[in-house]
Design an enzyme around this catalytic site. Structure first.
Site, PDB file in Angstrom:
ATOM      1  N   GLN A 265      35.950  50.701  28.699  1.00  0.00           N
ATOM      2  CA  GLN A 265      37.148  49.933  29.050  1.00  0.00           C
ATOM      3  C   GLN A 265      38.034  49.708  27.827  1.00  0.00           C
ATOM      4  O   GLN A 265      39.166  49.279  27.942  1.00  0.00           O
ATOM      5  CB  GLN A 265      36.757  48.578  29.658  1.00  0.00           C
ATOM      6  CG  GLN A 265      36.187  48.679  31.065  1.00  0.00           C
ATOM      7  CD  GLN A 265      35.849  47.325  31.691  1.00  0.00           C
ATOM      8  OE1 GLN A 265      34.706  47.123  32.090  1.00  0.00           O
ATOM      9  NE2 GLN A 265      36.806  46.434  31.789  1.00  0.00           N
TER      10      GLN A 265
ATOM     11  N   ARG B  17      35.239  40.487  36.049  1.00  0.00           N
ATOM     12  CA  ARG B  17      36.513  40.337  36.743  1.00  0.00           C
ATOM     13  C   ARG B  17      37.129  38.958  36.493  1.00  0.00           C
ATOM     14  O   ARG B  17      37.526  38.242  37.402  1.00  0.00           O
ATOM     15  CB  ARG B  17      36.351  40.569  38.242  1.00  0.00           C
ATOM     16  CG  ARG B  17      37.677  40.968  38.857  1.00  0.00           C
ATOM     17  CD  ARG B  17      37.540  41.498  40.241  1.00  0.00           C
ATOM     18  NE  ARG B  17      38.826  42.015  40.700  1.00  0.00           N
ATOM     19  CZ  ARG B  17      38.959  42.995  41.546  1.00  0.00           C
ATOM     20  NH1 ARG B  17      37.918  43.606  42.024  1.00  0.00           N
ATOM     21  NH2 ARG B  17      40.155  43.392  41.929  1.00  0.00           N
ATOM     22  N   CYS B  18      37.186  38.577  35.222  1.00  0.00           N
ATOM     23  CA  CYS B  18      37.864  37.336  34.865  1.00  0.00           C
ATOM     24  C   CYS B  18      38.200  37.413  33.393  1.00  0.00           C
ATOM     25  O   CYS B  18      37.706  38.262  32.676  1.00  0.00           O
ATOM     26  CB  CYS B  18      37.010  36.110  35.154  1.00  0.00           C
ATOM     27  SG  CYS B  18      35.916  35.615  33.848  1.00  0.00           S
TER      28      CYS B  18
ATOM     29  N   GLU C 156      42.261  39.735  38.445  1.00  0.00           N
ATOM     30  CA  GLU C 156      41.080  38.880  38.382  1.00  0.00           C
ATOM     31  C   GLU C 156      41.245  37.554  39.115  1.00  0.00           C
ATOM     32  O   GLU C 156      40.276  36.863  39.393  1.00  0.00           O
ATOM     33  CB  GLU C 156      40.714  38.670  36.917  1.00  0.00           C
ATOM     34  CG  GLU C 156      40.386  40.024  36.282  1.00  0.00           C
ATOM     35  CD  GLU C 156      40.263  39.999  34.780  1.00  0.00           C
ATOM     36  OE1 GLU C 156      40.829  39.076  34.174  1.00  0.00           O
ATOM     37  OE2 GLU C 156      39.602  40.890  34.234  1.00  0.00           O
TER      38      GLU C 156
END
Lengths: 805, 163
Positions: free
Chosen positions: A236, A383-384, A759
């Protein structure tokens, strides 16, 4: 000429710029099976690596015998820590300032830890050889509870000097990593002491895992002839991986090319550096041929970065009328065996200090203790944006508990405490400057959309019917109003391993008026190739369909910190707009020259520069691009390209209102989500179709986390949830239908006003689902129960409340 | 380990492959026949990323041995449509944003391809149940269901027009 020109709106529509639900350019490849994921990469002579992993959570490694494995036909090498030590590669730095064993160095600290790396001609032989490596272990006492860890005589990390400070300051116990404190403890405690009402609760956000559908992997190829290392992998943050690989291996950074091919979902799991990446590099250096390592699902769930595992003890005070006066929180954070979260250096608990949420709370305190245990390392933002989801879950539970304490409606309690529109930019008690918001408008819209008053009436009737024995199903209304903090971040206070968290975009306009743009980010499903082209289309007037977007190849893309924490749009999106504006500025000079007027006498109009007051005299961007390469323009260099490295002045603060209506079967513990309404405000909306898709996906990950997904260990440190049989991922059958909605409050400091959205649904969704379960039992005295709310836990809650007769 | 000589028909083409008895069908397809469309997500038949169509049934190729597939007729995502003539489902997934990272997509479309032959007029509930063997982490399924429903409708309209 003017009569022949399509009108302005039509020209605008042709661009497919911002605001357009443009279909994705990625999809033609993916729908035809022509993606290129890491396991699809096959290089000549490539070998396959596989790990020998520890069956124990804590043990000394007495000996490793590789003879039988080496004797197997097709096995080329077996690496252990001893082989890596001369290269100083047996340990590696984590993104959190800690260090982590690449291969077991004397002991193992969690089940599934990497012990030896087998390299063989194919994946089957490698798997056979793994079974033939003989490792002698001596079991040590196992600690899976962070509270016990801080009282234990068992020292987990013998490599650390117990008296020395950690990366984030003093340590109070050999198993302690850091204490991070924010806010005014004394003032907060004084307010709590004198408050009309104080609600106190422990909110545990359990350990879970991002579990992207594609596991992690890498292919390393060391070309000894020209000294170049190429590393393909599930990264990523490919540029950061290149820098880390260079620092670790001593290979100069220009001789390393890191490529993130297509990535099958990341969700934070693919931010860090894993032993598999390092071992594939070493194995390629040792063998002189390419080496592939791809983990299986069990390895992914057992050993790669987990998320959450925060024990949050909170106190919230208010007046009798419900005005919140103070918030206190102490969190015990279980990081596992190594502190391998990916938070910016100055924030060892990430942005947990956004835990005052959407509320105007005058004074607050947050303390976080990080602790080592015998569990897999991590603590990544699933996802935050760096622990925002923990913060949102904490405050949204505390609000509900306070509502119970005050005997108030939880929607009204939120409303009277929201930060007001005219208070922005708002400085929170824990040090953040919220850039913009209009919470009351969003909240009213949401409550009206679901007929909130009608739901409460129905719920009250249901409770009465339940008491009369007419139904066994209760009804919960789960409310959430969340504020995120995303787009890390300003270089002055955000860095990872010392690298400032700017991001970048380079745009080149070709002579015929099409373009290529390269960014420092990398899509893992977000659709960057579609949406970043839309930003450029609107900024410089070239159709999105004529713009290629490339990311993920460090030899061609400008340096950037990558995609996680909803930072692509806030940071790289801003860089894209700024690079576009540089091009536009040059285009203006070229247009003015071609039109034989002064620079200031032309103005931009959708896809062209026209003479002010004479719109029939214009040059399209296509004309300008051609001229840039074909005409000698005095004082202007040939070519039309620009690069921007964008250092954001602040974070962005997306927000949203989510409401979940759920029926709960008291006897079976099963739930039925009747309705889920999600209103998001992510500022300027680039592609509504992509936004909506991200909201659906994030809500489904939230559903999983709140209702069943967990990484669980037994007392021996055995991971009990390492397959998709045990680790809950909702299917289409369990997933409800979502209704999405929005308000638009642009970010005042972002060039296009966008805030990021990917997110938000996870951050807001988890408390919405969880609050619905709690709310169903509120009439029967439930204050707090722990996620995940699987059938058994809900049944247990009902049983504990005496609802089974 | 002794290799077996296996004949397979894949996407309309006959193939002879050599495979150990333990070689999984997904590896034969991906590594011997270079069909990289079906993916490996779990190796335990939970996720469905490896779904192929085998003798008219949806099969998870990660938990079937190649030797078991001897003599069968297999269709993978590469055989469902071509760049010049994409299948209605492939178009529908794009049109209705039925995918994000794309990793589950080949398996998902391959499953939907069979589902619409098993049940050409599914309800939304039928689709949700029919694709429950295929996991997606990105989309929350809502747009996948929409895509499959739209494809069903389009296929039926085309069928009616042909009659």
């Amino acid at each position: 000429m003017n009569d022949m020109t399509p009108d302005r709106e039509e020209r605008k529509a042709n661009l497919k710029g911002m605001g357009c639900a443009r279909k994705r350019v990625e999809d033609a490849r993916f729908t035809q099976g022509k993606g290129n994921y890491v396991d699809d990469i096959s290089l000549p002579g490539m070998l396959h690596g596989d790990f020998v992993r520890s069956p124990y959570a804590h043990a000394r490694v007495k000996s490793i015998n590789i003879d039988a494995a080496m004797a197997l036909d097709g096995v080329v090498a077996v690496l252990t820590a001893k082989d890596l030590e001369p290269l100083s590669l047996h340990w590696m730095p984590t993104l959190a300032g800690d260090k982590q064993m690449v291969l077991a160095d004397g002991k193992v600290l969690f089940q599934g830890q990497e012990v030896a790396f087998v390299v063989a001609k194919d994946r089957y032989i490698a798997a056979d050889a793994v079974e033939l490596v003989e490792v002698e272990y001596e079991e040590l006492p196992v600690i899976v509870d962070p509270f016990k860890s801080l009282e234990s005589d068992v020292v987990l990390r013998e490599d650390l000097d117990p008296s020395a400070d950690g990366a984030h300051g003093p340590r109070k116990h050999p198993n302690h990593i850091f204490l991070w404190e924010v806010g005014d403890k004394g003032a907060t405690e004084a307010v709590l002491d004198e408050a009309d009402v104080v609600a106190e609760e422990t909110v545990y956000y359990h350990r879970t895992h991002p579990c992207p559908l594609e596991p992690c992997g890498s292919v390393a190829s060391m070309d000894k002839v020209n000294g170049k290392l190429t590393l393909y992998g599930t990264f990523q943050a490919p540029h950061v991986v290149r820098t880390v690989a260079s620092l670790l291996s001593g290979i100069e950074e220009h001789n390393i090319r890191v490529v993130s091919p297509d990535i099958g979902g990341g969700f934070g799991n693919k931010v860090g550096v894993y032993p598999g990446y390092v071992c594939s590099i070493v194995a390629s250096i040792v063998t002189g041929v390419p080496v592939k390592w791809v983990e299986d699902r069990m390895e992914n769930l057992m050993s790669t970065a987990f998320a959450r595992d925060y024990h949050m003890h909170g106190k919230i005070s208010a007046t009798k009328e419900g005005k919140i006066t103070g918030l206190w929180c102490h969190t015990t954070a279980d990081h596992g065996a190594f502190d391998a979260c990916a938070d910016p250096t100055k924030y060892p608990a990430g942005f947990m200090s956004i835990c005052t949420g959407s509320y105007d709370i005058p004074v607050a305190y947050l303390g976080v203790d990080g602790v080592y245990t015998n569990k897999a390392p991590g603590g990544v933002a699933y996802r935050c944006s760096f622990r925002v989801t923990e913060a949102a879950y904490f405050i949204e539970r505390m609000i509900e508990v306070l509502a119970i304490e005050l005997n108030m409606d939880a929607a009204e309690l939120r409303r009277i405490n929201f930060i007001k529109k005219d208070q922005f930019p708002y400085n929170s008690a824990l040090g953040w400057e919220y850039d913009s918001g209009d919470y009351h408008t969003a909240w009213d819209k949401a409550l009206e959309a679901v007929d909130y008053d009608g739901l409460r009436k129905e719920q009250a009737e249901r409770v009465e019917a339940f008491k009369r024995g007419e139904t066994r199903k209760l009804m919960g209304v789960g409310l959430t109003f969340f504020t995120e903090i995303v787009g890390a971040g300003p270089v002055k206070n955000c860095d990872i391993l010392g690298m400032g968290m700017f991001d970048s975009c380079e745009i080149r306009i070709h002579p015929t008026g099409s373009a290529i743009a390269r960014l420092g980010t990398i899509s893992q499903g977000q659709g960057h190739a579609t949406t970043f082209a839309q930003i450029i289309a609107s900024e410089i007037g070239i159709p999105a369909d004529s713009i290629t977007i490339e990311e993920g190849d460090t030899d061609t893309a400008p340096y950037g910190l990558g995609t996680y924490g909803s930072r692509s749009t806030p940071v790289a999106g801003a860089a894209t707009a700024m690079a576009g504006r540089k091009i536009k500025a040059k285009a203006q000079m070229i247009a003015a020259y071609l039109l034989e007027v002064h620079d200031d006498d032309v103005e931009f109009d959708v896809d062209r520069f026209a003479v002010k007051g004479a719109p029939e005299r214009f040059k399209t961007m296509k004309d300008i691009a051609y001229a840039a390469y074909n005409q000698a323009i005095p004082g202007v260099e040939p070519g039309l390209e620009a690069v921007s490295y964008y250092d954001p002045p602040n974070m962005t603060y997306p927000f949203g209102a989510y409401i979940c209506v759920m029926d709960v079967d008291v006897d079976t513990g099963t739930t039925d989500i009747r309705q889920f309404y999600a209103l998001d405000d992510c500022g300027t909306r680039i592609n509504p179709m992509v936004i909506e898709g991200q909201v659906h996906g994030g809500l489904t990950e939230a559903l999983a986390i709140a209702m069943g997904q967990e990484i669980a260990y037994d007392e021996m440190g055995n991971c009990k949830t390492a397959t998709l049989m045990d680790f809950f991922i909702p299917t289409a059958w369990e997933t409800p239908h979502y209704t999405t909605d929005h308000t638009t409050t642009p970010s005042p400091h972002h060039p296009i006003g966008a805030k990021g959205v990917g997110e938000s649904p996870n951050v807001g969704g988890v408390p919405a689902f969880s609050n619905a379960v709690h709310d169903a039992f509120r009439a029967f005295g439930l204050r707090q129960s722990h996620m995940p709310h699987d059938h058994w836990r809900i049944w247990k809650t009902a049983n504990d409340l005496g609802l089974h007769g | 380990m002794t290799k077996h000589h296996i004949k397979l028909k894949v996407n309309g083409t006959e193939h002879d492959v050599l495979a150990e008895p333990r070689e999984l069908l997904i590896h034969t397809l991906r590594e011997q026949l270079d069909l990289k469309g079906p993916h490996v997500g779990c190796e335990t038949s939970h996720c469905g990323a490896c779904t192929v169509d085998l003798d008219g049934k949806s099969v998870k190729a990660c938990t079937m041995f190649t030797v078991q597939a001897a003599g069968t007729d297999i269709t993978t995502i590469e055989g469902i449509g071509t760049p010049d003539a994409m299948h209605v489902l492939q178009e529908a997934f794009r049109e209705h944003h039925g995918l994000q990272c794309g990793f589950c997509t080949p398996g998902m479309i391959t499953r939907a391809y069979r589902l619409l032959q098993e049940n050409p007029t599914p309800t939304e509930e039928d689709v949700r149940f029919g694709i429950a063997g295929n996991l997606c982490r990105c989309t929350g399924y809502q747009n996948i269901v929409k895509s499959v429903m739209a494809a069903a409708s389009e296929l039926n309209t085309a069928k009616e027009a042909a009659q």
